[in-house]
Design a protein around this motif. Structure first.
Motif: not given
Length: 443
Positions: A399-407
């Motif tokens: 998640i941390g590597f791929t997803t820079p969206v809080a929602g």
């Protein structure tokens, strides 16, 4: 038309409509057998907004699973959306119950705490009770763990358990296939430690998982497939989506017009546009998504089909550039874990759902911290501790590597939250907790 909870349901109406007039077409679409041809594209898939993902290659399109789920239920729901919600709640509840039974078999003296960890985490309750992929993945995750424990740990190798295990694996594969990487390697470690009575549990987990993922990486590289490049590409796509804009597609290019710049477009119909001469835009070639290109003075006269029309995302997270090599990924591990554990934070949360998620992050981390303050490491089940820690860390790194969206982060990490809470329950000393008057009656 854009909310996940309705858009797959709306597409399912197209598929379900065939059940009454062309039942064989319906069965082919539902099963995925014999439905990959021009006839189905023209008659059905062209009328769906989210069945096809022509801009996404290399993995199974998991949109198909939730659309088929809704299309199947429509045979009995007769168009009542709340029936779908009720069924999904039940499916999610079954998965969580399977997790609960798996955990309590090893921690019978902590049943109340296990109950709270599995059933009372707010984001798990919220996202698991909508007509979304999360309910299905909770079901699959729960039964993968439950049947594995029955077969490998309790040695109850029955036809029912084996079929349930294989079915849960298949369901996870077609729903969120990357979660198999999260759950299966740690479960394999768990089974090996139990069966061979391995003493150095922590060392074994670290060595085995590094060897397993390292071997998989080398094999994929020899097949000209780079998993690190895929992660970087996914991260780039998320970053582009957070910037919003109008995304359009033709047979060669995917292009993006900046938010608020629709005057750059000539409308052909509701879904097709041309770019006005002299306009600027960003674009990618479909045969090479790795290069992001720009045009500042368009001479393109091609027609494009609308893919997305997105506002600027309010929950985007600033991230540093990630390169497709092991050195860059290793250096970004702290950032990835920070994003997964702490985002969204109260400092940046704007909307009410974001503030609720931020408060939940604080509470969960506080509970985890208190569990280590009141820990009893001598009686800690290290095998369960490492299983849960491995599941959480692998998923949180993805998640941390791929997803820079809080929602999106809030949704994507819910399968890990029961395991995160089980880390706390495993190490905590309930005898010391019972000395606290407010807590005594809860345990």
């Amino acid at each position: 038309s854009t909310a996940d909870i309705y858009k797959y349901y709306d597409d399912a109406k197209v598929m379900a409509g065939a059940a009454y007039h062309h039942p064989l077409d319906y069965l082919k679409m539902l099963s995925g057998i014999g439905n990959d041809n021009a006839y189905f594209d023209e008659q059905y898939y062209s009328k769906m907004n989210h069945w096809c993902r022509r801009y996404d290659f290399g993995t199974y399109n998991d949109n198909h699973t939730i659309i088929r789920f809704n299309a199947l239920l429509m045979l009995v729901s007769f168009g009542s959306f709340h029936v779908h919600t009720l069924v999904m709640c039940f499916i999610s509840f079954l998965g969580l119950t399977a997790l609960y039974k798996s955990f309590t078999g090893f921690f019978p003296s902590k049943k109340n705490l296990v109950f709270a960890a599995v059933f009372l985490v707010p984001s798990v309750l919220f996202w698991g009770s909508g007509v979304l992929k999360e309910g299905i993945l909770l079901f699959a995750t729960g039964f993968i763990v439950y049947t594995f424990v029955k077969i490998v740990i309790e040695k109850k190798i029955t036809t029912v358990y084996v079929l349930l295990f294989l079915s849960a694996l298949l369901l996870q594969l077609v729903n969120k296939n990357y979660l198999l990487l999260t759950i299966c390697p740690p479960l394999l470690c768990f089974g090996l430690v139990h069966c061979f009575k391995i003493k150095k549990v922590i060392f074994f987990y670290c060595a085995f998982l590094l060897l397993l993922f390292g071997t998989a990486y080398i094999v994929l590289k020899t097949m000209n497939k780079d998993p690190l490049q895929s992660i970087v590409s996914k991260r780039r796509d998320f970053v582009n989506l957070t910037r919003g804009g109008t995304f359009m597609l033709n047979q060669d290019l995917l292009i993006r017009i900046e938010p608020g710049k629709k005057e750059f477009l000539d409308t052909l119909d509701t879904k097709h546009f041309r770019i006005k001469p002299g306009s600027s835009y960003m674009y990618w070639r479909l045969d090479n998504f790795n290069d992001t290109l720009t045009s500042t003075n368009s001479t393109d006269t091609s027609a494009y089909e609308l893919v997305w029309d997105l506002p600027l995302a309010g929950s985007g997270i600033a991230v540093s550039p990630l390169q497709p090599n092991l050195v860059s990924f290793t250096a970004h591990i702290p950032e990835a874990l920070y994003i997964s554990f702490l985002q969204p934070t109260l400092a940046v949360a704007d909307s009410l759902p974001e503030k609720a998620a931020a408060i939940e992050n604080c509470v969960l981390l506080l509970l985890l911290t208190l569990s280590f303050i009141f820990a009893d490491f001598k009686n800690t089940d290290k095998n369960w501790l490492m299983l849960c820690a491995a599941v959480v860390l692998i998923l949180y790194l993805i998640i941390g590597f791929t997803t820079p969206v809080a929602g999106a982060i809030v949704r994507y990490k819910i399968p890990a939250l029961p395991f995160l809470m089980m880390i706390a329950i495993n190490v905590i000393d309930t005898k010391r907790l019972r000395k606290i008057p407010l807590i005594k009656n809860l345990l």
